[in-house]
Design an enzyme around this catalytic site. Structure first.
Site, mmCIF file in Angstrom:
data_model
loop_
_atom_site.group_PDB
_atom_site.id
_atom_site.type_symbol
_atom_site.label_atom_id
_atom_site.label_comp_id
_atom_site.label_asym_id
_atom_site.label_seq_id
_atom_site.Cartn_x
_atom_site.Cartn_y
_atom_site.Cartn_z
ATOM 1 N N ASN A 154 0.798 -1.236 0.000
ATOM 2 C CA ASN A 154 0.000 0.000 0.000
ATOM 3 C C ASN A 154 0.826 1.279 0.000
ATOM 4 O OD1 ASN A 154 0.781 -0.574 2.618
ATOM 5 N ND2 ASN A 154 -1.079 0.261 3.534
ATOM 6 N N GLU A 251 4.531 -4.719 11.908
ATOM 7 C CA GLU A 251 3.530 -3.671 11.666
ATOM 8 C C GLU A 251 2.377 -4.339 10.933
ATOM 9 O OE1 GLU A 251 3.563 -0.658 12.767
ATOM 10 O OE2 GLU A 251 5.587 -0.686 13.568
ATOM 11 N N CYS A 285 -3.518 0.817 6.780
ATOM 12 C CA CYS A 285 -3.614 -0.090 7.937
ATOM 13 C C CYS A 285 -4.326 0.541 9.129
ATOM 14 C CB CYS A 285 -2.228 -0.552 8.344
ATOM 15 S SG CYS A 285 -1.084 0.816 8.579
ATOM 16 N N GLU A 464 7.715 1.850 14.693
ATOM 17 C CA GLU A 464 8.482 2.524 13.658
ATOM 18 C C GLU A 464 8.399 4.020 13.938
ATOM 19 O OE1 GLU A 464 6.952 0.897 9.870
ATOM 20 O OE2 GLU A 464 8.751 -0.336 9.838
HETATM 21 P P1 NDP Z 1 0.820 -9.584 3.241
HETATM 22 O O1 NDP Z 1 0.916 -10.040 4.652
HETATM 23 O O2 NDP Z 1 0.078 -10.413 2.283
HETATM 24 O O3 NDP Z 1 2.279 -9.412 2.603
HETATM 25 C C1 NDP Z 1 3.245 -8.552 3.176
HETATM 26 C C2 NDP Z 1 4.610 -8.922 2.659
HETATM 27 O O4 NDP Z 1 4.979 -10.204 3.157
HETATM 28 C C3 NDP Z 1 4.685 -9.036 1.137
HETATM 29 O O5 NDP Z 1 5.955 -8.583 0.709
HETATM 30 C C4 NDP Z 1 4.534 -10.532 0.921
HETATM 31 O O6 NDP Z 1 5.052 -10.967 -0.307
HETATM 32 C C5 NDP Z 1 5.345 -11.065 2.090
HETATM 33 N N1 NDP Z 1 5.039 -12.423 2.505
HETATM 34 C C6 NDP Z 1 3.948 -13.162 2.245
HETATM 35 N N2 NDP Z 1 4.036 -14.361 2.873
HETATM 36 C C7 NDP Z 1 5.212 -14.372 3.543
HETATM 37 C C8 NDP Z 1 5.884 -15.311 4.381
HETATM 38 N N3 NDP Z 1 5.352 -16.503 4.657
HETATM 39 N N4 NDP Z 1 7.073 -14.979 4.911
HETATM 40 C C9 NDP Z 1 7.625 -13.772 4.675
HETATM 41 N N5 NDP Z 1 7.056 -12.840 3.882
HETATM 42 C C10 NDP Z 1 5.861 -13.128 3.322
HETATM 43 O O7 NDP Z 1 0.243 -8.097 3.313
HETATM 44 P P2 NDP Z 1 -0.227 -7.171 2.112
HETATM 45 O O8 NDP Z 1 0.925 -6.938 1.208
HETATM 46 O O9 NDP Z 1 -1.491 -7.746 1.568
HETATM 47 O O10 NDP Z 1 -0.525 -5.792 2.839
HETATM 48 C C11 NDP Z 1 -1.734 -5.497 3.440
HETATM 49 C C12 NDP Z 1 -1.648 -5.712 4.937
HETATM 50 O O11 NDP Z 1 -0.569 -4.958 5.479
HETATM 51 C C13 NDP Z 1 -2.888 -5.254 5.673
HETATM 52 O O12 NDP Z 1 -3.234 -6.200 6.644
HETATM 53 C C14 NDP Z 1 -2.430 -3.978 6.348
HETATM 54 O O13 NDP Z 1 -3.174 -3.654 7.470
HETATM 55 C C15 NDP Z 1 -1.011 -4.275 6.643
HETATM 56 N N6 NDP Z 1 -0.234 -3.041 6.815
HETATM 57 C C16 NDP Z 1 0.165 -2.662 8.070
HETATM 58 C C17 NDP Z 1 0.835 -1.465 8.283
HETATM 59 C C18 NDP Z 1 1.306 -1.051 9.642
HETATM 60 O O14 NDP Z 1 2.164 -0.190 9.719
HETATM 61 N N7 NDP Z 1 0.792 -1.593 10.716
HETATM 62 C C19 NDP Z 1 1.108 -0.552 7.156
HETATM 63 C C20 NDP Z 1 0.675 -1.063 5.892
HETATM 64 C C21 NDP Z 1 0.007 -2.256 5.737
HETATM 65 P P3 NDP Z 1 4.081 -10.978 -1.604
HETATM 66 O O15 NDP Z 1 3.229 -9.766 -1.558
HETATM 67 O O16 NDP Z 1 5.027 -10.905 -2.725
HETATM 68 O O17 NDP Z 1 3.297 -12.225 -1.493
#
Ligand code: NDP
Length: 490
Positions: A154, A251, A285, A464
């Protein structure tokens, strides 16, 4: 910048683009058009071992550099971020589908601010010293070594900045994996670091899916993982990081409440609710997806919310500077959000406005969902319990303070919360009882570099931004110095 389908983005290791050996690639789709805009090489074994090797070598240079020199170089990177704003904003918009006006004003600026903040703090790190029984000890704040950053889609550039800034400022190096859906922002940052004078290997970007992310969490050459993503993925990351006892920062997601009291400035309350649900088309998020409105102002609040949502939101081509509402990240995510909307309808919530997929002028093939407001919601509805990560607001009624606080806290997540009231005592009394790591009073969503952010409960571990984050990227070495003769019974 090119939108040529034949463009192939390579992994960025040791200051340059490096080809993988397997030839495996994945596609990146522009969410506003549904078209593949370029392909990316997946980080294979070859890339991974180069990334580790170069990071370990770079650590020897970067961690021994004086803090003021690191600071100077990182400040140069801040200037380059600002100079390249237009290009960076375009990259973010094409990958993510968010409006370019946001990418320019928020993503690049907040990324650069955090880098500037930590670059300025780099030379301020000190240990302590104390005399004990004629001897003394002192402490050193030492970097951890090779850290991993794993980002969500995002805020691709901003997340890469937020993770690398504190890590690099205190002498660590980082291997960063962006989301497969938005691979480019982190690469642009890596190039900026190189142009600013950051040694090659200090910030490597590897590309790929969950398997690549998972490798980062298990590699025994990596000391820490800073992860941004969903709660479920966060659990997996923490589990595998435990195998090598890595330090983690998490996060994660949220289901945050906004409490609008009967004395609130109603227009500001509507602004807060809209910012906290429709900015970045709802893919934030900290969004306040549960808006609790006091009985006494409920109808008036809804009337103003409906009017402003229907009149002020401009959806369309995200590259058009007038657009303030973009496309969702992918076809799959679009379906997920639409499924939640259907569930909301089936479970009896009433649609005040929106509730449908649509094709705005200028972006007719994009993954758009109307800004949607559900009313007459109750706390048990799926839309009020699960993170949707789209432009879907649920409005709930409440009638007294204790009830509002209890219901606001009735979620396993605890990322953020907001309170709208003119009563200063009530504002603080309520905020102090809310189980959330980030709380806003008469405001919503601002996240300056100086302010630590992170979640309570399932929404995260660690913080962070803010000064305290530096502690998460250093380890304390205690050095005891014997000044008096060493006595021994042996
Ligand atoms: P995901 O959890 O699907 O993915 C996050 C990252 O983790 C991506 O780079 C993904 O790769 C990678 N990933 C997936 N599976 C694994 C694994 N088993 N081990 C290590 N890395 C892995 O989240 P989204 O990308 O869909 O993002 C949306 C989510 O992020 C929402 O829940 C949102 O609330 C949260 N978020 C939280 C924030 C905060 O600061 N608290 C800020 C922004 C978002 P790939 O995408 O290539 O599969």
């Amino acid at each position: 910048m090119t939108q040529d389908r034949s463009e192939r983005l390579l992994n960025f290791i040791d200051g340059e683009f490096v080809a993988n050996q397997t030839g495996e690639t994945f596609d990146v789709v522009n969410p506003a058009t549904g078209e593949v805009i370029y392909v990316v090489e997946q980080a294979d074994e070859h890339i991974r071992s180069l990334a580790i090797e170069s990071a370990k070598k770079a650590f020897q240079t970067w961690s021994y550099m004086s803090a003021i020199e690191r600071s100077r170089i990182l400040h140069k990177a801040v200037s380059l971020l600002h100079e390249r704003t237009d290009h960076l904003a375009r990259v973010e918009t094409l990958d993510n589908g968010k409006p370019i006006q946001e990418a320019r004003e928020v993503d690049v600026v907040t990324g650069a601010d955090v880098l500037e903040f930590f670059a300025s703090l780099a030379p301020t790190q000190t240990g302590q010293q104390q005399e004990v029984d004629g001897d003394f000890y002192y402490t050193r704040k030492e970097p951890l070594g090779v850290c991993a950053g794993i980002g969500a889609w995002n805020y691709p550039l901003q997340i890469a900045c937020w993770k690398s800034a504190p890590a690099l400022a205190v002498g660590n190096v980082m291997i960063f994996k962006p989301s497969e859906e938005t691979p480019r922002g982190a690469v642009e940052l890596a190039r900026i670091f190189i142009d600013a004078g950051v040694p090659a290997g200090v910030f490597n970007v590897i590309q790929g899916d969950a398997e690549v992310g998972s490798w980062l969490t298990t590699s025994d050459e990596i000391e820490k993982v800073s992860f941004t993503g969903e709660v479920g993925t966060g659990r997996k990351v923490m589990e595998s990081a435990a195998s090598t006892l890595k330090d983690v920062t998490m996060e994660l997601g949220g289901k945050s409440p906004l409490l609008v009291f009967d004395d609130a400035d109603l227009d500001e309350a509507v602004s807060a609710a809209m910012l906290g649900n429709f900015f970045t088309q709802g893919e934030v998020c900290t969004n306040c997806t549960r808006v609790f409105v006091h009985d006494a102002i409920y109808d008036d609040f809804l009337a103003r919310l409906k009017t402003r949502t229907e009149e002020n939101i401009v959806a369309g081509d995200p590259l058009d500077t007038h657009t303030n509402f973009g496309a969702l990240i992918s076809k799959e995510h679009h379906k997920l959000v639409m499924d939640y909307i259907e569930k909301g309808k089936q479970e009896g919530a009433r649609v005040l406005t929106g509730g449908e997929a649509f094709s705005p002028d200028g972006a007719t093939s994009g993954f758009f969902v109307q800004p949607t407001v559900f009313v007459d919601c109750n706390d048990d509805m799926t839309i009020c319990r699960e993170e949707i990560f789209g432009p879907v607001m649920s409005v709930l009624r409440f009638s007294d303070e204790d009830e509002g606080i209890r219901r606001a806290n009735d979620t396993p997540m605890g990322l953020a919360a907001g309170v709208m009231t003119k009563d200063i005592r009530r504002a603080h009394r309520v905020v102090h009882q809310l189980q959330a790591g980030i709380c806003w009073v008469n405001s919503y969503g601002a996240s300056p570099a100086e302010m630590p952010v992170g979640g309570y409960k399932l929404s995260g571990i660690g913080r962070e931004n803010g000064v305290e984050t530096l502690n998460q990227y250093t380890q304390t070495k205690s050095v005891y110095v014997g000044m008096v003769k060493l006595e021994s019974p042996f």
